[in-house]
Motif scaffolding. Structure first.
Motif, short mmCIF file in Angstrom:
data_model
loop_
_atom_site.label_atom_id
_atom_site.label_comp_id
_atom_site.label_asym_id
_atom_site.label_seq_id
_atom_site.Cartn_x
_atom_site.Cartn_y
_atom_site.Cartn_z
N LEU A 226 32.14 60.40 60.23
CA LEU A 226 31.43 61.32 59.34
C LEU A 226 31.83 61.11 57.89
CD1 LEU A 226 31.32 64.76 61.23
CD2 LEU A 226 29.38 63.36 60.49
N SER A 227 33.10 60.89 57.64
CA SER A 227 33.56 60.67 56.27
C SER A 227 32.89 59.44 55.67
CB SER A 227 35.08 60.51 56.23
OG SER A 227 35.72 61.69 56.71
N SER A 228 32.75 58.39 56.47
CA SER A 228 32.08 57.18 56.00
C SER A 228 30.59 57.42 55.80
CB SER A 228 32.30 56.04 57.00
OG SER A 228 31.58 54.88 56.63
N ALA A 229 29.96 58.14 56.73
CA ALA A 229 28.51 58.37 56.65
C ALA A 229 28.13 59.30 55.51
CB ALA A 229 28.02 58.94 57.98
N VAL A 230 28.96 60.33 55.28
CA VAL A 230 28.65 61.32 54.25
C VAL A 230 29.12 60.87 52.87
CG1 VAL A 230 29.11 63.70 53.50
CG2 VAL A 230 28.63 63.22 55.90
N GLY A 231 30.18 60.08 52.82
CA GLY A 231 30.70 59.60 51.54
C GLY A 231 31.81 60.46 50.96
N GLU A 232 32.33 61.37 51.76
CA GLU A 232 33.48 62.18 51.35
C GLU A 232 34.24 62.61 52.59
OE1 GLU A 232 32.64 66.47 50.36
OE2 GLU A 232 30.63 65.64 50.03
N GLN A 233 35.46 63.04 52.42
CA GLN A 233 36.32 63.38 53.54
C GLN A 233 35.76 64.60 54.29
OE1 GLN A 233 38.94 62.75 56.25
NE2 GLN A 233 38.96 61.45 54.42
N VAL A 234 35.60 64.44 55.60
CA VAL A 234 35.10 65.52 56.46
C VAL A 234 36.14 65.80 57.55
CG1 VAL A 234 33.28 66.33 58.00
CG2 VAL A 234 32.70 64.85 56.05
N PRO A 235 36.98 66.80 57.40
CA PRO A 235 37.96 67.12 58.44
C PRO A 235 37.26 67.54 59.73
CG PRO A 235 38.49 68.22 56.36
CD PRO A 235 37.10 67.68 56.22
N VAL A 236 37.78 67.08 60.85
CA VAL A 236 37.24 67.44 62.17
C VAL A 236 38.38 67.96 63.04
CG1 VAL A 236 36.06 66.62 64.24
CG2 VAL A 236 35.43 65.68 62.00
N SER A 237 38.18 69.14 63.62
CA SER A 237 39.20 69.75 64.48
C SER A 237 38.85 69.51 65.95
CB SER A 237 39.29 71.25 64.22
OG SER A 237 39.61 71.52 62.87
N PRO A 238 39.83 69.11 66.76
CA PRO A 238 39.57 68.97 68.21
C PRO A 238 39.60 70.33 68.89
CG PRO A 238 41.82 68.31 67.71
CD PRO A 238 41.17 68.65 66.39
N LEU A 239 38.63 70.55 69.75
CA LEU A 239 38.55 71.80 70.51
C LEU A 239 38.39 71.44 71.99
CD1 LEU A 239 38.17 74.89 70.76
CD2 LEU A 239 35.73 74.55 70.31
#
Length: 300
Positions: A226-239
């Motif tokens: 997502l960070s690569s696709a959006v162009g900025e850091q996108v934190p992702v939490s595991p659930l």
């Protein structure tokens, strides 16, 4: 010699030619149907459904099960046909050795395909449990839509899939579902409890930490993608969601959320409020929607 060989094949051909003719005719029918000048009436792409990868696997195993079930009946008849053909058309002497050999071939063939059927049955049982778990989790996640969350199912990654991806004001979550059968020993409370001790999940009969590690790996992968696709850091939490069990947390959760899915309101209240702007949510959901389109509908 050639005449004897042809005479030997005739009974077998008489048995299998109608079957092959039927299969060939059906395939020709399918090819004809596919060439009809028609279009699908739907104007929008379908999104992938909960557990769709598992459903696809179930269909494959069902076809294999049906094939093995067919052969467990057909193979002995074929062996018997060949035996009779040898006896009457060659003719070969009806010795005890020939009879025993044919019987052993039949027994070996039946055992082989019976083993395949049992294996298929076990695979189907496990896959159906997994599918039910993903559907149950999808239903538990669904109320979050009213809180401004977007939910995507069966996200296809490189060599694996993420069961659900949750996107909302408080962040992005890679959701891993684990459906586990419960022991039935008459003690509902004990038999339905999972304990997290900070490192692993303790079930009534075993312990495991692979589910936790898998959920974390998938969240890390989705973060990078997502960070690569959006162009900025996108934190992702595991659930990690384990539906149907009571989850007791005896230690702090280190970088992962574990729940049975009935108390997901904590996601709405996380971080004291919004951590993603509306613009970020739109960018993230746009990328996810491109990946979660079900292109198999067009191929059907």
């Amino acid at each position: 010699m050639m005449q004897s060989f042809i005479a030997l094949l005739l009974p077998s051909l008489a048995w299998f030619l109608p079957v092959f003719a039927g299969i060939l005719g059906f395939k020709l029918y399918l090819r004809f149907e596919q060439k009809k000048p028609i279009r699908r009436p739907f104007t929008k792409d379908f999104m992938r459904l909960p557990g769709q990868s598992l459903q696809d696997k179930i269909e494959i195993i069902r076809e294999e099960f049906d094939t093995n079930l067919l052969f467990i009946f057909v193979a002995p008849i074929l062996i018997f046909t060949i035996h009779i053909s040898q006896s009457y058309f060659i003719p070969a002497p009806e010795t005890k050795m020939r009879i025993v050999s044919s019987v052993m071939m039949v027994i070996g063939t039946v055992i082989y395909f019976l083993y395949k059927l049992i294996k298929n049955r076990k695979e189907l049982t496990a896959l159906r449990l997994g599918l039910d778990g993903e559907v149950a989790t999808a239903q538990l996640l669904d109320p979050l839509k009213r809180k401004g969350f977007y939910i995507y199912h069966d996200f296809q990654a490189k060599g694996f899939n993420i069961d659900h991806v949750l996107v909302g004001p408080t962040g992005v979550f890679a959701v891993e579902t684990k459906a586990r059968s419960k022991p039935d020993r008459g003690n509902n409370t004990v038999d339905s409890r999972i304990v997290f001790d900070g490192r692993q999940l303790i079930f009534p009969d075993y312990k495991e930490s692979k589910s936790i590690e898998q959920a974390k790996r998938q969240a890390q992968w989705l973060n990078k993608w997502l960070s690569s696709a959006v162009g900025e850091q996108v934190p992702v939490s595991p659930l990690l969601v384990i539906p149907g069990w009571f989850v007791e947390l005896k230690a702090k959760l280190g970088g992962i959320y574990i729940t049975n899915g009935t108390n997901l309101e904590f996601i709405v209240r996380m971080n004291g409020g919004a951590s993603l702007t509306e613009k970020q949510i739109n960018q993230i959901t746009h990328q996810l929607e491109q990946k979660c389109v079900d292109d198999t509908k067009e191929k059907a």
